[in-house]
Design a protein around this motif. Sequence first.
Motif, PDB file in Angstrom:
ATOM      1  N   GLY A 145     -17.276   7.326  -0.282  1.00  0.00           N
ATOM      2  CA  GLY A 145     -17.151   7.800   1.093  1.00  0.00           C
ATOM      3  C   GLY A 145     -17.712   9.197   1.285  1.00  0.00           C
ATOM      4  N   GLU A 146     -17.878   9.582   2.537  1.00  0.00           N
ATOM      5  CA  GLU A 146     -18.442  10.894   2.818  1.00  0.00           C
ATOM      6  C   GLU A 146     -17.368  11.975   2.829  1.00  0.00           C
ATOM      7  N   ARG A 147     -16.161  11.625   3.199  1.00  0.00           N
ATOM      8  CA  ARG A 147     -15.100  12.630   3.303  1.00  0.00           C
ATOM      9  C   ARG A 147     -13.877  12.174   2.528  1.00  0.00           C
ATOM     10  N   ARG A 148     -13.397  13.059   1.662  1.00  0.00           N
ATOM     11  CA  ARG A 148     -12.299  12.671   0.790  1.00  0.00           C
ATOM     12  C   ARG A 148     -10.996  12.442   1.582  1.00  0.00           C
ATOM     13  N   ASP A 149     -10.778  13.201   2.632  1.00  0.00           N
ATOM     14  CA  ASP A 149      -9.501  13.052   3.333  1.00  0.00           C
ATOM     15  C   ASP A 149      -9.359  11.686   3.983  1.00  0.00           C
ATOM     16  N   THR A 150     -10.488  11.014   4.208  1.00  0.00           N
ATOM     17  CA  THR A 150     -10.394   9.649   4.732  1.00  0.00           C
ATOM     18  C   THR A 150      -9.659   8.751   3.747  1.00  0.00           C
ATOM     19  N   TRP A 203      -7.484   9.608   1.484  1.00  0.00           N
ATOM     20  CA  TRP A 203      -6.053   9.913   1.438  1.00  0.00           C
ATOM     21  C   TRP A 203      -5.330   9.442   2.683  1.00  0.00           C
ATOM     22  N   ARG A 204      -6.008   9.575   3.796  1.00  0.00           N
ATOM     23  CA  ARG A 204      -5.360   9.113   5.021  1.00  0.00           C
ATOM     24  C   ARG A 204      -5.110   7.614   4.956  1.00  0.00           C
ATOM     25  N   TYR A 205      -6.123   6.878   4.466  1.00  0.00           N
ATOM     26  CA  TYR A 205      -5.974   5.432   4.306  1.00  0.00           C
ATOM     27  C   TYR A 205      -4.778   5.118   3.419  1.00  0.00           C
ATOM     28  N   LEU A 206      -4.719   5.823   2.285  1.00  0.00           N
ATOM     29  CA  LEU A 206      -3.689   5.493   1.308  1.00  0.00           C
ATOM     30  C   LEU A 206      -2.300   5.860   1.812  1.00  0.00           C
ATOM     31  N   ILE A 207      -2.179   7.056   2.404  1.00  0.00           N
ATOM     32  CA  ILE A 207      -0.851   7.510   2.829  1.00  0.00           C
ATOM     33  C   ILE A 207      -0.313   6.621   3.956  1.00  0.00           C
ATOM     34  N   TYR A 208      -1.174   6.351   4.933  1.00  0.00           N
ATOM     35  CA  TYR A 208      -0.753   5.460   6.023  1.00  0.00           C
ATOM     36  C   TYR A 208      -0.274   4.133   5.467  1.00  0.00           C
ATOM     37  N   ASN A 209      -1.108   3.534   4.630  1.00  0.00           N
ATOM     38  CA  ASN A 209      -0.823   2.170   4.214  1.00  0.00           C
ATOM     39  C   ASN A 209       0.288   2.102   3.172  1.00  0.00           C
ATOM     40  N   PHE A 210       0.415   3.172   2.348  1.00  0.00           N
ATOM     41  CA  PHE A 210       1.545   3.189   1.431  1.00  0.00           C
ATOM     42  C   PHE A 210       2.850   3.371   2.199  1.00  0.00           C
ATOM     43  N   ALA A 211       2.799   4.133   3.267  1.00  0.00           N
ATOM     44  CA  ALA A 211       3.998   4.243   4.106  1.00  0.00           C
ATOM     45  C   ALA A 211       4.407   2.868   4.593  1.00  0.00           C
ATOM     46  N   GLY A 212       3.416   2.080   5.042  1.00  0.00           N
ATOM     47  CA  GLY A 212       3.699   0.707   5.431  1.00  0.00           C
ATOM     48  C   GLY A 212       4.228  -0.101   4.263  1.00  0.00           C
ATOM     49  N   GLY A 213       3.582   0.079   3.102  1.00  0.00           N
ATOM     50  CA  GLY A 213       3.983  -0.660   1.910  1.00  0.00           C
ATOM     51  C   GLY A 213       5.408  -0.344   1.497  1.00  0.00           C
ATOM     52  N   LEU A 214       5.782   0.924   1.662  1.00  0.00           N
ATOM     53  CA  LEU A 214       7.150   1.331   1.323  1.00  0.00           C
ATOM     54  C   LEU A 214       8.152   0.618   2.233  1.00  0.00           C
ATOM     55  N   ALA A 215       7.843   0.611   3.520  1.00  0.00           N
ATOM     56  CA  ALA A 215       8.714  -0.090   4.467  1.00  0.00           C
ATOM     57  C   ALA A 215       8.832  -1.556   4.080  1.00  0.00           C
ATOM     58  N   LEU A 216       7.700  -2.128   3.692  1.00  0.00           N
ATOM     59  CA  LEU A 216       7.686  -3.538   3.305  1.00  0.00           C
ATOM     60  C   LEU A 216       8.581  -3.779   2.097  1.00  0.00           C
ATOM     61  N   LEU A 217       8.460  -2.873   1.109  1.00  0.00           N
ATOM     62  CA  LEU A 217       9.251  -3.036  -0.113  1.00  0.00           C
ATOM     63  C   LEU A 217      10.747  -2.934   0.185  1.00  0.00           C
TER      64      LEU A 217
END
Lengths: 648, 462
Positions: B140-145, B147-161
Amino acid sequence: MHHGMGVDGYYPLLYVIWLLPLLGAVACWAFGPQLKRTAGALGSATIGASFVATLLSWGAATQSAGGALGAHAHLFSWMPGWNFGLLLDPLSLLWVLIITGVGFLIHVYSIGYMYTDRAIARFFAYMNFFVFAMLTLVLSDNFVGLLVGWGLVGLASYFLIGFWFHKPSAVAAARKAFVINVVGDVAIMFAIFIMFSRIGSISFGDVFAHVDRLGSLLFLVCLCLFVGAAAKSAQIPLHTWLPDAMEGPTPVSALIHAATMVTAGVYLVARCWPLWNASPDAQMLVGTIGGLTALVGAILGIAQWDIKRILAYSTMSQIGYMIMGVGAGAYAAGVAHFFTHAFFKALLFLGSGIIIHELGDEQDVRRMGGLMKKLPFAFWCMLAGVLAISGIPGFSGFFSKDAVIYGMLQHGHPWLYAVGILTAGITAYYMFRLFFVTFLGEYRGTVATSAPGAGHAGPGGRPAHAPGWLMAVPVGILAVFATIAGYVLIGGGASPWSRFFAQTFPPESLPRPAIGEGLTTVIALVVVLCGIGIAYLRYATKEALANAPARLARESARMPAPLVHLFYFDDAIEWLFVRPAQLLGEIFGRFFDPRVIDGAVQETAVSSQWLGALVRSAQTGLVRAYVLIVVFGAACFIAYYALAGGVR
Amino acid sequence: MTILLIVLPIVAGSLLFLAPSGDKVLSKVVGCAVAAVTFFEAIFARGGGDFTVRWLSRPFTAAFHFNTDGISFWIVLLLALCTFCAVLACNVPRTRNFIALLLLLEGAMMGVFTAKDLLAFALFWDLMLLPVFFALAGWGERRDTAWRYLIYNFAGGLALLLATAAFGMAYGSTDVIGQAAHPLAGTWAPWIFAGFAFAFLVKTPVWPLHTWMPATYADTPSPMVAVVSAVQSKAGLYGFIAIALPFASASMHDASAFFIVLGSISLLYGAFAALAQTDAKRIVAYSSLSHLGLILIAIFSFNAIALQGALVYIIAHGLFSAALFLVIGYVEEREESRSLARLGGLGKANPRLAGAFTIAALAALGLPGLAGFAGEIVILTGVVQAGNIWPALVALVAIVVAAAYMLRLLQGAINGPQVADLPVRRDLTLLEGLAMAPLLAALVAIGVNPHLLTSALAMVTK
C-alpha cells in the motif's frame, strides 16, 4: 388451419425471428477484423431473414388459438409468477415488421454511409444488437422481459450515439441519453413492483385480467409506466436527450431515434390499454403530455439550424401526436401514426444523410441552399417526406394525423384537438422552412459536390467508393411507402387497419362529435396551407432567395432567447438535479467522510496512541516476519483450545 | 472434501514463501494450479463432505465443523473463482509473496464461509483479516491505511468473539450454523445479536462504520481488493443470513427499522459519494457501500423473494466488483494512474480492455440482462411486497445515480480523445483476458436466468 403452429399456440419460428439479429451482432463483434465491410452484408442479411420469418408468421400472429390471440413461445421461469416468453400478436407483429423491415433498409443504406469508417464491423454489431434488443422489447409477453428489452435498446442507443467515442460531445450525449433513460427504467420497475405485489404475476395476460386488484394504486402504476414511456419517447420534460442524440451517425438517427426505439413509449401505452382504459385520470395526463410535447417540439423545430436537430424536434413532436392518440384512447389511430411516421421520418433522415454525406459532414442548413440542382434525387425524396409529415392529402401522414386529431374530439378532448390542428400548421411551416432553405436558391457552402452516390472523402481522408445504389435504393423504397402507407386507413371502421386491430383494441362506440371528420380534414388542411404559405413568404420568394445569406443571418441573430435556450429544460435539469447531486457527493465524500465520521473515530483513537507506538516498533517491514508471527500465533491459539478442550 | 478447501490454499500459500523469491513464473504457475484445484474441489463440494472434529465440551460444546451446503456453496464457488482470476491477473512487484497472501486469504475465507461452528467461524473471521493487512502494509501507499483496516475490523472481530462466547454459554453449543434449531431466548439474546451485528456491519461495511473501506480498497493491490470486495465484504451479510436469521430473528424483527435505515443511508450516501470521487478504485469502493446497503435492506425485509434476490445480488456484486477492480488494475498498469483527471481515450488502442471494462461497469449499474439487474429487481420486488416502499424508492434513486457514476468512470477511462502524455501500451494479453472471461460470462448467464441460484436458496429457506 394452424399455420405451422404447435400445441397451445406454441410457435417455434419466434425464436428465429428474435435471435437471428443477435447472431448477426455476435458474428460482427467476434469476427469484425476478418469481416471488415462484409459485416454490413452479414448484418443486413440476418435482419432481412428475420423480416421474412415475420411475414411468414403473419397468419399465426393474427389468429386466435385456444382463446388467446397470437403466437407464443415459452422461454424460462425465474421463480413462481416470473415466467418469460415471447408473444407475436397484431400489435407486436406491426412493430416487428417495422423494426426488421425498415431496419433492413437502413442497414443496407448504412453499408454505403459507413463505407469509409474503419469501425464499420463494430457499427453493424451495435446496429444488429439494437434490433435484437428492440425485438426483445416488443416480443416479450411480460413486463420484466419488456423492461430488459427497454434497457438493452437504451444501451444500443448509448453505444451508437457515442459511436465516434473520441468526440467529447458524442460521449456526453451518450451518457445523458443513458441516464435519462434509466430514470424511465426505474419508474417502470416501480410499476412492476406494485403490480406484482397486488397481482402476483409479471405477465401481461395475468395483469390485464386482474386490473381491478390494483384498486387505488392503478393511477400510480399508469403514472410510473408513463414516466418510462416519456423517457424513452422523448416526452417533456424528459426529451432533452433526443436532440443531443443526433451526435450518432445519421442511419442511427433514422433507425433508433426516429423509426423504432423512440416509439417504444407508444407501444407500451398501446400494449397496456386495459390499464389506461380503467383510469381516465391517467388517460387525461398522458394525452395532455403528448399534446404539449407535440406543440413544444414543433415550436423548437422552428428555431433550429442543424438539419438533424430540426428532424429530431420534429420526431419529438410527431411522437407527441402518437402519445396523445394512444393516451386519450384512440389506440388504433396513435399506432397508425407510428406506422406512417416510421416511413416518412426514416426517409427524411436518410435523405438528409445523403446531403450530409455529399457536403462532407455539413449539417447547418445556412450553409446549404440550391441543392435541388446538385442533388435532384435527394430533392425528390425529401419532398415526398416533407409532404407526408406536413399532412398533404395523398401522402401517408395526412391519413394518420387526421385520424389522431379527429380521435381527440371523439374521445372528448377538444383542447387536444385544437393543439393537434395548431401543431400541424407549425409542422408544415418548419418542415417547408427546412425544405426551402436547403434546396432552393443558390448554394451557400464551400464543398464541391459530386454526383449523388459517388461518395466523398471519408473522415480518414481516403476516397470512398461505395456503390451509389446502396444508399439510393432504400431511400427510394421508403419514399414509395411514405407516400402510400396511409392508404390502409381509408374506409374508417371498415378499413384494413381497423380490421387488423379488431381483436386487439377495445371496440369503440363513440358519440358523433359536433365537428365531423370531413370538416376536421378541411380545417386542418387550411391551417397546414397557412403554415406552408408563411414558410414560402419568408424563405422562397424571389426576394428572399436573392438575399438568403443576409436574411438567414438576421434571423439567427434575432432568435428569441427562450427558443435559443430551448425553453430552459436543460438548464432546469442541470440546476434541479445534476448540480445538487454533485454537491451532495462532494459534501459526503470530501467533507463528511474525512471530517465528521473519521474525526469522531480519531478522537477516540488519540487516547490509544500508545498502541500505535507499540505496533510501530514491531514493523520490521518484512512480510515474511509478519507471516511467521501470524502462523505462530494461530498455532498457539489452536493448540491452546485443543488442549483446553481435551482436558475438560 | 470441504476441509481441503481450507487446508490446501493455506498449506500451499505457506509453502510458497519457501520458493525462490525471484521466480515470478514459478509462483504464478503454482498459485494458478492451487487456485484451479481449489475451484474444482469447490464445484464438487456441493452439499457433501461434512467435516467434524469435536473440540470443546465445556463450558459449551464446540467443534471444527465445516460443510459446503446451501448458500455456502455459492459463496465458496465465487471465492474460488475470484481467487483464481486474481492470481491469473496478478502482476505486482514481489509476486511470490503476494500470491502466497492471496492463497492464505482464500483459505481463511473458505473457513469463514464453510464453518458450521460459531467459534470456528469467529476464528477464521479474524484470520482472514491478516493477509489483507500484510498486503496493505507491504504494497500500500500509506501505512496508516493498514492499521485502520486492522483496528476497525479487529474491533468487529472482538465483538464477534464475545458474542460467540455468550452465545455458547446461553445456548450450550456453538456447533449450530445451518442446523434446524430453536431460536435464542432470554434477556441476553438482544445483546448477543448486537455483538454479531456490530461485527457484520463493520465488515460489510455499512454507514457510518465504512470509513476504513475507501482507503483500504484504494491502497490494496487490485487483484487482492478484487477478492476482498467480491467475497470478504459478504462475510457480514452471510452472517446475518446464516446466523442471525435462524437464531435471533426476534431481535432482528425488533431492530429491523434501524437496520433498514442504515441500509438506506448506505445506499444513497455511497451512490452520491461515488459521484464525486476521481480515483477509479474509490468510485467502486463507494459503489460497494451503496450496493451492499441494498442487500442489508433485503435481509431485514424478512421476505422470501427479497432473500432470494439477496443471494443473487451477493453473487452478482462479487462478480462485477471483482471484474471492475481487475480491469482497473489493468488500466493502472498501462497508464500508471487511476485518476479520472488523468485518464482518457484508452478504448482506441485497447478495444479488448474497453470491452471488458464496459461489461463490468454495465453489470454494476444494473443493466437489464446482466446479473446485477436480476439481483436488484428480485430484491426490490420482495422489499415492496414486504411493504417497505420508502427503501425501495431510495434504491431506485440510487440506481439512477449509479448509472451516472459508473458511466463517468467508464467513459472517463476509455472514451474521449487519447491523452497525449499517457503511455500507449498493448491491449489485454491472453492471460489478462482469461482472468476476466469467466467473471463476465457468469454475469451474463446469471443475468439471463438466475433461477439456478434462487432455487438453491428456496431449498435452504424451505
